[in-house]
Design a protein around this motif. Sequence first.
Motif: not given
Length: 128
Positions: A7, A11, A35, A83, A104-106, A112-114
Amino acid sequence: MNRETDEVRAAIAGELRLMDPDVRGSRSLAQELLDPDFVEVGASGRRWTYEEMLAALPEMDGAAASGPRYEPSHFRGVLLAPGLVHLTYETTLNGNRARRSSLWRRRGADGTWQMYYHQATPVPLDGV
């Protein structure tokens, strides 16, 4: 504390992609990494929304392939919750340093990481 989990690596990879002039110059590529609820507090103190950032990114520092590029260093990442990753690092651009923090969150079924939040704080010339 740096936990090099998948994770955290994802990021960091996203963060580095956002510094790439090809991504900064392409709304569609930048949209993949930001995001829809994205907010930034820039080094100037200005608050940026998702739409404002997408519109301005091609004209911002580091966007020209032939111009100066961000030099990132000292990445540290922590998985805060499933996440959700918090990154901190530093950048140098044209001799100016900034300390940076981002969340960053999934998202979505594809995982998808944004980037959800970003803040940059200038480091004074005599700053440690």
